[in-house]
Design an enzyme around this catalytic site. Sequence first.
Site, short mmCIF file in Angstrom:
data_model
loop_
_atom_site.label_atom_id
_atom_site.label_comp_id
_atom_site.label_asym_id
_atom_site.label_seq_id
_atom_site.Cartn_x
_atom_site.Cartn_y
_atom_site.Cartn_z
CG ASP A 187 -2.28 0.66 0.93
OD1 ASP A 187 -2.30 1.91 0.94
OD2 ASP A 187 -3.29 -0.03 0.70
CG ASP A 188 0.34 6.12 0.76
OD1 ASP A 188 1.36 6.37 0.09
OD2 ASP A 188 -0.41 7.00 1.22
NE ARG A 241 -4.61 10.33 3.14
CZ ARG A 241 -3.72 9.59 2.46
NH1 ARG A 241 -3.42 9.92 1.22
NH2 ARG A 241 -3.17 8.53 3.00
CD1 TRP A 275 -7.67 5.32 -9.20
CD2 TRP A 275 -6.23 4.55 -10.72
NE1 TRP A 275 -7.46 6.32 -10.10
CE2 TRP A 275 -6.59 5.87 -11.05
CE3 TRP A 275 -5.35 3.85 -11.54
CZ2 TRP A 275 -6.08 6.51 -12.19
CZ3 TRP A 275 -4.85 4.49 -12.66
CH2 TRP A 275 -5.21 5.80 -12.98
CG ASP A 276 -6.86 5.48 -2.12
OD1 ASP A 276 -8.05 5.85 -2.18
OD2 ASP A 276 -6.29 5.18 -1.06
CG MET A 277 -9.63 10.56 -6.16
SD MET A 277 -10.73 11.53 -5.11
CE MET A 277 -12.32 10.96 -5.65
CG ASN A 278 -7.08 8.89 -0.21
OD1 ASN A 278 -8.02 8.26 0.25
ND2 ASN A 278 -5.94 8.30 -0.55
CG ASP A 289 -10.29 4.20 3.94
OD1 ASP A 289 -9.97 3.32 3.12
OD2 ASP A 289 -9.94 5.39 3.81
#
Length: 736
Positions: free
Chosen positions: A366-367, A443, A477-480, A548
Amino acid sequence: MAIKIDVEKHLFHLQGKKTSYVMQVVRDGYLAHLYWGKRVHNYRGSNKLIFIYRGLSPNPDPQDRAFSLDTLPQEYPAFGTGDFRIPAYQIQLENGSTVTDLRYKEYQVRQGKPVLKGLPSTYAEEQSEAETLEIVLEDQVIGLNVILTYSLYEERDVITRSVRFENNGKRKLKILRALSASVDFRDDEYELITLYGAHTNEKNIARRKIVPGNQAVDSCRGASSPQQAPFLALVRQGTGENHGEVYAFNLVYSGNFIAQVQVDQFQTARVSIGINPFDFSWLLEPAEIFQTPEVVMVYTDCGLGEMSRMYHELYRQRLCRGIYRDLLRPILMNNWEATYFQFTAEKLEQIAIEAKKLGVELFVLDDGWFGKRDNDQSSLGDWIVDRRKLPKGLTDFANRVRNLGMEFGLWFEPEMVSPDSQLYRKHPDWCIHVLGRPRTLSRNQLILDLSRKEVREYIIDAVSAILSTVPITYVKWDMNRHMTEVGSAALPPERQRETAHRYILGLYEVMEELITRFPDVLFESCSSGGGRFDAGMLYYMPQTWTSDNTDAISRLKIQYGTSLVFPPITMGAHVSSVPNHQVGRTTPLETRGYVAMGGNLGYELDVTKLTEQERKTVKEQISLYKEIRPLIQFGRFHRLLSPFEGNEAAWNFVSEDQTEAAVSYFKILSEPAPAIRIVKLQGLHPDYVYKNIETGEIFGGDELMNAGITLPRIKRDFISMFWRFKAIGCHTTGHV
């Protein structure tokens, strides 16, 4: 043919296996809505339109005071010519006026279902699966054609709608509103169901009686959002899981939307859905076309459960694409809650080794693997591996994982940029912003302007550079964050309000290019969890990280609400450590496992810290899930008890041939002096005889559905129970 046309009467009848949808051109070219509901063999106008004079309702025909657009049920209504209800569209002319007048021009019927250029949509693999009606409406004064597209999946009883605007005139037109569908109902005896929530609390179910006035859900955040979903359903009072009428609308779109129902002065209801007109406009030059997103419309008189299964089967089979559409999804281990940003290659490898011993099939990093990403304050946009954490590089680590016998997956957040990044320092104008205004952070990041070609190309190249050199089979594929200071440095002033929609079109273009280049990669979308869990994203990425929030009790509602529209195979669901990192709750490992088995099972904890008993439990969970995975991911889903209505939740899965079933039951809090509870299954074959796999007990399908299963008394909070049944015979024939 599924679409029947009475040419003399200008009557259009879309006839599914169990449903009918009827329209007719009336008076001087107005397209009226006549009926949508249970199938009628031939529509002959028994519910004919009746017009009476209504004070303050204008009359386009001075010789007929009774006829008014203000009372006519319409298919695509305008504002400014007598209808005071919410319009489906609005156009501004160069002279500043916003009056248009669409009249019927012609129609066309074709086999199959057309692709929407640049937009996601459901599809037909065979021409015979669907039939499409296009009705052309025209404003002759300005040369505008508006094409209403209706596609009917006859066997599925699903109708999709979208609209195409064509500027055939000589002057520019500015679209101020372009909704995808509008339906006028003859009465207002309905309740409204929508899905609402927040980050870590997605897809709650709201239900209330509609009242005079406008009731709307929407998003102006630049994403479909966790706050409201682009979905609504009208249901009759008393409609439940297995009975009652449902009229449902779901927008295949990932950006700003509105979904609303308006009850007027005469107790009729108008439903409309599409791109949110707030802060939106689109300059349509001569010879240009604007296409709206698709709406998927479902009617059933068999309750919310049947509505959901209609959406599930369509979306699983004719919205999701690629090889993973029909493949079993892997059980994964994600390192996020185990390590967050603080990891080394050695620590990750330890987790991967232990995960493999337990039966995990995919390890996901992950990140934190790129740039100088030790927290969320830097490096988004710099997709270069951090050699401090992975000194031998990403390919080396991926191969170490693969040498263990697992696949390797990786997290990206390609749509974002950190102000503290090489990319931002080089291209500070590449983010969404308004010149001269401060750039609000969320963020610690900004949003890249995907309306710009060079930005899209950078994202495609940066992600491709990793995927083409590292053996990756899965991408998260994230978008925060959501949009603020919505503007683009690349657009002229008259097009600034196009930014949000152009962003979504750009996102779709990027994703289409990447899934085409890398067809063997399973893409999972994420937006701080379920913040962009919508049908538009599923067209490109066949599963979504549902929330989450990994707490099992919270997930009962989140997954239950999500299942109203989306099939379990699209839901990422993980077992995490306790006390839970989001809500601090401690729940049994067994319960966490059974909740996560309601979707695509994964784990998100440090397995190196598990006790021997916990390891044994996890190994058994994974082994069980591998046995029932085809049933969970490709079976039919039935909701039995709602966590929104009480202290319990239950659901069951049934195979398509009805020979297998899996049942999950959950009780949230223990109670004093409780009632003896019985759970009744759904979806079994009433004539089949089923064996309880664990106990060997034999029951008829009719008995399990009608008499049910008596639940034992367990004095503990957060309990779970699970049953498996397999058909071993038939009451009537003796064999399945």
